[in-house]
Design an enzyme around this catalytic site. Structure first.
Site, PDB file in Angstrom:
ATOM      1  N   PRO A 366       0.774  -1.356  -0.041  1.00 11.58           N
ATOM      2  CG  PRO A 366       0.058  -1.122   2.062  1.00 11.58           C
ATOM      3  CD  PRO A 366       0.628  -2.127   1.248  1.00 11.58           C
ATOM      4  N   PRO A 367       0.390   2.216  -0.285  1.00 10.18           N
ATOM      5  CG  PRO A 367      -1.125   3.933  -1.533  1.00 10.18           C
ATOM      6  CD  PRO A 367      -1.175   2.628  -0.924  1.00 10.18           C
ATOM      7  CB  VAL A 369       4.589   0.469   3.261  1.00 12.20           C
ATOM      8  CG1 VAL A 369       3.168   0.398   4.021  1.00 12.20           C
ATOM      9  CG2 VAL A 369       4.582   0.013   1.637  1.00 12.20           C
ATOM     10  CB  SER A 688     -13.128 -12.295   1.135  1.00 11.99           C
ATOM     11  OG  SER A 688     -13.258 -10.832   0.953  1.00 11.99           O
ATOM     12  CE  LYS A 731      -9.315  -9.699   2.968  1.00  9.99           C
ATOM     13  NZ  LYS A 731      -9.951 -11.067   2.154  1.00  9.99           N
TER      14      LYS A 731
END
Length: 802
Positions: A366-367, A369, A688, A731
């Site tokens: 993700p952005p 990191v 999911s 998650k």
């Protein structure tokens, strides 16, 4: 603020005056002459904006070096011309036009202002004016020489001779002549700086006589060439003229030959491979036969300059110390163990095998990191140079492979351009945002990258502009991406994928204390003595003011606090700022995020789902309601087709197992059901959420609430089985950020648990379910009455928490 100089009395007051200075690159304005100017430099535009309009007086000064874009006082001649602005026309986006008329010469005493434009204190130049026979004779000679030159020039305007005959006084006559002759700026400035009228005329006469001689020789050359011309030979007229000029002046052409010899030496020193050297020699030989004025000459010369400038055999000496690399990576980045491990493995193999090809890594996460900054740290750890190109939005294949030389303005692609800037053939090369490449009628950039990122092919990479092979095998390519599903499989297959998940709360706290807070204090001119930021307040910012996988928002919030401390320090000289909860509310406002899981799940029919997004993990609430009706199911929340099918699956399976769960079947016939996933403005899809939808439905029908501390994920089947899903780590981290302490995962996702940080596993209870009955046993709150799962028919064995 700067004051605009008052130029109203400049024309009449000869002492103690200042004037705004307008600088010229390649021209000299003389007294008595009118000159149109096109200006576009910021300082000049500021000057024009401040002057009062037409008839304003400004100083016109020529700069010594025309290449300087922002000349300073030392870059200007000290003698200039005071001029009147006759007309000013300002145009948006294309500069401004100004018409000026020279009045008299002046000398700069000193500069009193440099911004937003130059202002100088000036004094008039003393002019030694003589009214004698010698001056009259010089004026006559100048007029005669000017008339002779005009007679040689066929394109001379008829009014020019009349203007020269009427020009008065003597100095203005000389200035008029010199201003209209194409001579170097230095010679024109030499004339402008002379004070004696007689000497000014002598210089003008000398320049005229020299120009007349040049025109006569040119006429002679033209007459010799004209006799040889025929209709079939007209295309060679420039070559004939060049030969005739060389006959008259043998030194012409020596400078160009020297430039080509210098280019040949650069090509020899570049260490070109044998095949490339053959191409370069052939192109250089062809270049010597082309006229410099030909457009083809520029194309060939630029091509050879590129060949000479590329690092064909320039390799950076690496630091092969594993200990140094480990210390460098650990000091710059917290966590990211998989990436560090891969870099250290590469170093170890490189030390054992010197000719190892560079690895091709793809950091996915993700952005925020640290994917891009990690590339810089890798370059420092290896002792290599660092280059980066952003591929986001690139749609043209030529951006990667370059343009063919047949096109005007052709140039190599970004890969070759970056290697030229790096001046080495073994840099760390970051391909940022590789998942955001596009494609259109101009080609597919991802297809061009297939050769670049293939270790078996990139040693013979061919750029369309160079049209020769360049070895990329020594380059260490690191691609970054937020998601993998938008990257074509053939390109994905060529890269070593390393997933970088979002940070845990503890990791964010460590990063904030060790990296973000010290960095922001430095950037705002503060020290630790100026700002006391307790750990408890950092945790509050992390939990209540940011909810992200990375740390960009966290850094921005810390910067907000540092700016507030800087204002307090400057305004009230408050040397020390203590960050408290009240201070955070004052600076950052009320809490942006609340742990609302308890409130949202306090009624039956609501369950918490764990979701994955390109920016990291997140939680979603699934709400189910019923009302009298005919068994219809309504679905809202901007759900995709897959989630809609999950809703239908959940309702169908609940009806098929109604007896096992103690549910009256008439409910499904006499009621309508509404399934909603909040945040309706955000599109949602994926399989999911199946177990969450089913659990929320059973919760509504049985009256047992779903536990507020439970989050779940998994796909269901019509047989009630729970199928595996992806994005487990993201998650679970999202569940932890939201205050959830227990997560339910599909049983076949046990293999993903080791990827979850140990600190998170210690804080959370992770359960596995092979069927929906296992999910209900662990999620439904049965404190008020008979537990519902006691009445269920067992379908599978439950595997306990991890």
């Amino acid at each position: 603020m700067t004051a605009t100089p008052n130029t109203d009395n400049l024309e009449n007051d000869p002492t103690n005056k200042t004037a705004p200075i307008l600088t010229l690159r390649n021209a000299v304005l003389f007294p008595g002459t009118v000159m149109p100017l096109v200006v576009g430099r910021p300082k000049t535009l500021s000057l024009l904006a401040d002057i009062s309009g037409t008839n304003s007086l400004i100083g016109i000064v020529t700069q010594k070096d025309r290449a300087i874009d922002d000349p300073q006082p030392d870059d200007l001649y000290t003698v200039g011309t005071l001029a009147r602005a006759l007309k000013v026309v300002q145009e948006t986006g294309q500069g401004s036009h100004i018409l000026v008329q020279g009045i008299r010469r002046f000398r700069i005493r000193n500069f009193v202002q440099s911004d937003p434009y130059l202002v100088a204190e000036i004094e008039d130049c003393e002019e030694i004016s003589r009214d004698d026979v010698e001056v009259d004779a010089l004026m006559r000679n100048v007029r005669e020489a000017a008339a002779e030159m005009l007679s040689i020039l066929p394109e001379a305007p008829p009014a020019a001779a009349e203007m020269i005959q009427r020009a008065e006084p003597a100095s203005n006559l000389a200035y008029l002549v010199v201003s209209n002759i194409p001579i170097p700026i230095e010679e024109k400035m030499k004339v402008l700086e002379i004070n004696d009228t007689g000497e000014i005329l002598r210089q003008a006469l000398e320049i005229l006589q020299r120009q007349i001689e040049v025109l006569r020789v040119s006429q002679k050359i033209n007459s010799e060439v004209k006799g040889d011309l025929s209709k079939a030979q007209r295309e060679y007229v420039l070559r004939k003229q060049l030969d005739a000029v060389k006959k008259e002046l043998a030194e012409i052409g020596v400078e160009e030959d020297d430039a080509l010899d210098e280019l040949r030496r650069k090509l020899e020193d570049a260490g070109l491979p044998e095949e490339v050297k053959k191409v370069a020699d052939k192109e250089l030989a062809r270049l010597r036969t082309i006229q410099p004025a030909s457009p083809e000459y520029t194309v060939a010369r630029t091509y050879l300059d590129w060949l000479a400038a590329l690092p064909w055999n320039k390799t950076t000496e690496e630091k092969l110390s594993i200990q140094f690399a480990r210390e460098t990576l650990d000091s710059r980045h917290y966590g990211l163990d998989n990436v560090k491990k891969r870099i250290l493995e590469f170093l170890a193999v490189r030390k054992l095998k010197a000719d190892m090809r560079g690895p091709i890594l793809c950091l996915v996460g993700p952005p925020g990191v640290g994917k891009t900054s990690l590339g810089q740290s890798v370059a420092e750890a290896l002792g290599r140079k660092f280059v980066r190109i952003s591929l986001g939005g690139v749609r043209d294949e030529a951006e990667i492979r370059g343009h063919r030389r047949t096109y005007i303005g052709a140039m190599p692609g970004k890969i070759i351009q970056s290697l030229k800037k790096a001046e080495t053939n073994s840099p760390v090369f970051v391909l940022d945002e590789v998942d955001k490449l596009g494609k259109d009628w101009r080609g597919d950039p991802t297809s061009a990258l297939l050769e670049v990122l293939d270790p078996e092919q990139n040693s013979t990479f061919v750029d369309h502009y160079l049209d020769v092979q360049f070895d990329l095998s020594k380059v260490m390519f690191i691609a970054t991406a937020n998601r993998l599903d938008t990257i074509p499989p053939p390109l994905l297959d060529r890269m070593d994928i390393i997933e970088i998940p979002g940070y845990t709360r503890e990791e964010k706290l460590h990063i904030a204390e060790q990296h973000l807070l010290p960095k922001q204090l430095r950037e705002h001119g503060l020290t630790e003595q100026n700002v006391n930021f307790p750990q408890e307040m950092l945790e509050l910012v992390i939990e209540r003011y940011t909810r992200e996988a990375g740390v960009r928002s966290l850094e921005r919030r810390i910067a907000d606090i540092c700016r507030s401390a800087a204002v307090a320090f400057v305004e009230s000289e408050q040397v020390h700022t203590e960050v408290t909860e009240d201070k955070l509310s004052e600076i950052l406002g009320p809490h942006k995020f609340e742990l609302d899981v308890v409130q949202r799940t306090e009624v039956a029919g609501v369950a918490t789902a764990l979701a994955w997004t390109p920016t990291g993990g997140d939680i979603l609430f699934v709400e189910v309601a019923r009302m009298p009706g005919k068994g219809r199911v309504r679905i809202t929340g901007q759900l995709g087709d897959v989630m809609k099918e999950s809703c239908e699956l959940a309702v169908s399976f609940a009806r098929s197992r109604a007896d096992a769960y103690g549910i009256d079947k008439k409910i499904f016939v006499e009621n309508d059901f509404h399934i909603h996933v909040p945040s309706g403005a955000m599109p949602k899809d994926g399989p999911s959420a199946g177990v969450t939808i089913f659990t929320a439905l059973i919760s509504l029908l049985t009256g047992h609430r779903v536990r507020h501390d439970v989050g779940m994920t998994g796909e269901i089947t019509l047989r009630g089985l729970v199928l595996p899903i992806g994005g487990v780590k993201d998650k679970v981290l999202a569940a932890q950020r939201s205050g959830i302490t227990k997560v339910i995962l599909p049983g076949r996702n046990r293999k993903d648990v080791p990827d979850i940080p140990e600190s998170v596993r210690e804080q959370m209870q992770i359960c596995f379910a092979d069927s929906v009955d296992d999910v209900l046993r662990e999620s439904l709150d049965a404190t008020d009455g008979m537990p519902v799962f006691d009445r269920m028919a067992p379908t599978s064995s439950f595997v306990g928490s991890a």
